[in-house]
Design an enzyme around this catalytic site. Structure first.
Site, PDB file in Angstrom:
ATOM      1  N   LYS A   1     -15.638 -16.711   6.329  1.00  0.00           N
ATOM      2  CA  LYS A   1     -14.512 -16.088   6.588  1.00  0.00           C
ATOM      3  C   LYS A   1     -13.773 -16.841   7.652  1.00  0.00           C
ATOM      4  CE  LYS A   1     -15.952 -11.528   4.761  1.00  0.00           C
ATOM      5  NZ  LYS A   1     -17.135 -12.064   4.187  1.00  0.00           N
TER       6      LYS A   1
ATOM      7  N   ASP B   1      -9.752 -19.197  12.384  1.00  0.00           N
ATOM      8  CA  ASP B   1      -9.203 -20.181  13.451  1.00  0.00           C
ATOM      9  C   ASP B   1      -7.588 -20.758  13.071  1.00  0.00           C
ATOM     10  OD1 ASP B   1      -9.114 -21.575  16.022  1.00  0.00           O
ATOM     11  OD2 ASP B   1     -11.319 -21.570  15.913  1.00  0.00           O
TER      12      ASP B   1
END
Length: 333
Positions: free
Chosen positions: A162, A165
């Site tokens: 997942k 950033d």
């Protein structure tokens, strides 16, 4: 649990559209960010000739037959005709060909366990969801063998890393020690850092001459999660405008939540739902489960099933039962 031996319904041949679907846009090549020299193949310490051979021979993956593609227009309807994602279309055609909407969540700790599971349930699943960073005995050669075995069975590879950033960092994370960009067809991402994350992930695939699809988390099925309706609405508003977004992760444990998400998303993106089990209700560690048929009828396009299959005694038979239920629900939708 033993699968029922019943005849599977077939699509109405009179509704089959013979016209070939419009060729989807190559989202990876459409990105306008220049190649990052730090992300090149030659700079990746784990990239070797075996991986190059794998990419040439087995990418892109999970190609379906022309007949399955034609049937998709009749069975999937607007979702097929309105969807320009190359991976969404490949998944839909593969689901038709194999008569299953099941994605197996193989959250296992050894490559041997994953390989054995694929051998048992491969004919009954359309996608394999992995967590590469929980595999204790991971090595690139063994991992590429697993990917080949899955693809030989017509199964897409989804790395459920997942990403969350900024775009540049996510692009770098697609490389790194696991080099996800070289073997995963699909990845998951939060949109909390902004829409550029999708472009970063797509450019990660583009750095090695591949393409893939991104699933954005719009809902979660775990108790107490913070993805409220306002956040879900914002994710969908952004995601529906971003090329390269395959679809959204929904809450499979609540059919009403899936219906709400389906109304938000419309026909241009898919909804994939975890939290699916024939044994509905609360599970361990805050997980909750909904029934596969109810999820599909509510608008789910792919059912993510983990422990309901890999913890059963007769894994092949149980996987076949999930496939049968999902397929019949799609035909009834």
């Amino acid at each position: 649990m033993k699968a029922k031996n019943i005849a599977k319904p077939k699509a109405n041949a009179s509704k089959i559209i013979s016209k070939e679907p419009k060729k989807p846009v190559n989202s990876a090549n459409a990105m306008d960010i220049p190649a990052d020299p730090l992300m090149s193949r030659s700079s990746c310490p784990t990239f070797d000739m075996r991986r190059q051979s794998y990419e040439i021979r087995y990418s892109p993956s999970f190609r379906a037959t022309k007949q399955a593609e034609r049937m998709s227009a009749a069975i999937w309807g607007d979702l097929w005709s309105s969807n320009q994602s190359v991976f969404a279309r490949r998944y839909m055609a593969t689901a038709i060909e194999k008569e299953t909407l099941v994605c197996l969540a193989a959250d296992l700790r050894t490559m041997g366990d994953i390989r054995s599971l694929i051998a048992e349930v491969g004919p009954y699943i359309a996608c394999l969801k992995l967590h590469v960073d929980i595999v204790n005995d991971w090595n690139i050669d063994g991992w590429m063998d697993i990917c080949k075995e899955a693809k030989d069975l017509g199964v897409a590879i989804w790395e459920d890393r997942k990403f969350a950033d900024i775009g540049r960092v996510s692009r770098q994370q697609m490389a790194g020690a696991f080099d996800i960009r070289s073997w995963a067809d699909i990845v998951t991402a939060h949109l909390i850092s902004g829409p550029d994350i999708v472009q970063g992930l797509q450019n990660g695939w583009g750095d090695v001459g591949r393409e893939g699809g991104v699933l954005l988390l719009a809902q979660m099925s775990s108790r107490g999660n913070l993805l409220n309706e306002e956040y879900t609405t914002t994710v969908v508003e952004y995601g529906n405008k971003i090329e390269g977004v395959l679809g959204y992760i929904g809450n499979g444990s609540e059919p009403d939540a899936i219906r709400v998400l389906r109304n938000m998303v419309g026909p241009t993106r898919m909804i994939w739902t975890p939290g699916i089990n024939l044994a509905t209700g609360d599970g361990v560690a805050g997980q909750r489960y909904g029934h596969p048929r109810e999820a599909v009828l509510a608008g789910s396009d792919c059912l993510i099933v983990g422990s309901g299959i890999h913890q059963s005694q007769n894994r092949g038979e149980v996987a076949a039962e999930y496939a049968r239920i999902s397929w019949e629900a799609l035909l009834d939708r």
